[in-house]
Design an enzyme around this catalytic site. Sequence first.
Site, mmCIF file in Angstrom:
data_model
loop_
_atom_site.group_PDB
_atom_site.id
_atom_site.type_symbol
_atom_site.label_atom_id
_atom_site.label_comp_id
_atom_site.label_asym_id
_atom_site.label_seq_id
_atom_site.Cartn_x
_atom_site.Cartn_y
_atom_site.Cartn_z
ATOM 1 C CG ASP A 145 38.198 83.913 56.364
ATOM 2 O OD1 ASP A 145 37.325 83.867 55.680
ATOM 3 O OD2 ASP A 145 39.429 84.412 56.022
ATOM 4 C CB CYS A 199 21.725 98.711 50.501
ATOM 5 S SG CYS A 199 23.356 97.689 51.176
ATOM 6 C CB CYS A 202 23.167 103.369 48.885
ATOM 7 S SG CYS A 202 25.136 103.934 48.911
ATOM 8 C CB CYS A 205 29.788 99.246 47.923
ATOM 9 S SG CYS A 205 28.285 98.648 47.390
ATOM 10 C CB CYS A 209 34.594 97.989 42.273
ATOM 11 S SG CYS A 209 35.520 96.808 41.693
ATOM 12 C CB CYS A 255 33.692 97.847 47.465
ATOM 13 S SG CYS A 255 34.378 96.515 48.478
#
Length: 384
Positions: A145, A199, A202, A205, A209, A255
């Site tokens: 990361d 996905c 859909c 998510c 938010c 989300c």
Amino acid sequence: MREPQSDPKIRKRREELTRFLRQEAAAQGFDLCRVTLPDSIPQAPERLQHFLDAERHGTMAWMEETKERRADPRVLWSDVRSVVMFGMNYGPDDDPRLLQEQPDKAAISVYARNRDYHDVIKGRLKEIATRFAARAGEDVKVFVDTAPVMEKPLAAAAGLGWQGKHTNLVSREYGSWLFLGSLFTTAELDIDTGEVDHCGSCRACLAACPTDAFPAPYQIDARRCISYLTIEHKGTIHPDLRPAFGNRIYGCDDCLAACPWNKFAEEAREMKLQARDDLKAPDIASLLTLDDAAFRSLFSGSPVKRIGRNRFVRNVLIAAGNSGLPHLIPLCSSLLDDASPDVRGMAVWALSRLMPAADFDALRQTRQAGETDDEVQSEWMRER
């Protein structure tokens, strides 16, 4: 693109090294380990540039500064021949959104409720890298990361999952709850097939938010994202966004938690990274009392520690202002004399939300004149 090798000895060596890596990954607690090529994300430079041109990275200037290395692993390390992507399930015990029903509690993102995952994952990757380098006689580098690596596109190319409409990785086995890490190596390994998008229609998510941070499916504007604003963003948070924070003081899981694929994460979850009890639902009142030493002590070894006490208490004051709880007024009032303008400004905002109008106006009359910071002055002058 790597040319296929016809030599049986070369094929056997690739197979053995790949199998060894996967065995080591499982031994270190990783749920997924798959391999891709360093040139497997050719669309990344254009997509990253579009994100930067739209200034959706906010104040994260390092994304612009490292864009060449970020968009192409071969720029980061020219000798890399294989990229190994690792995934570890960190699915929570329950839906973190339920904490929004407790305004006296503070919501810390699931991933930050224990030790810093960068340290946990990197330590395990280094163990794997050491063993693999000794076995293969090849060079290796590990990243988690903090390095300029586009882990999510690479993970999708390796087949760990796909980037969902919330831009995070989604796995058929573990939903949206995966820590990612990578190992770059000069060794040639067996390459896995990338995952396709599942996905469909859909939009769970996107609808979840709180701040409408998705301009379109598969696109995010960090400047409206609570995770960015509570963790990366320094200084004042736009007043129009503050009410939507609720009690979220470090990150936001909405989300991720809304993803229907999470049901598989719940079924597969093992207790590898147990959340600390004191970070599951801490009292807002107790967090408002933290000075720098107490903050460092409470969040020792936690990723929360990196944002510093002032930014953290700024976030807690927003949660206090959203709580509607009058018993927090004395604690917020005590922070009007804090050394940090960010803290003082949010203390003013929280009090403007918690106090009756006449009481707040009287407080303003006695306190505003002594304030020297322009941003804090603007909070005193802001219309309720």
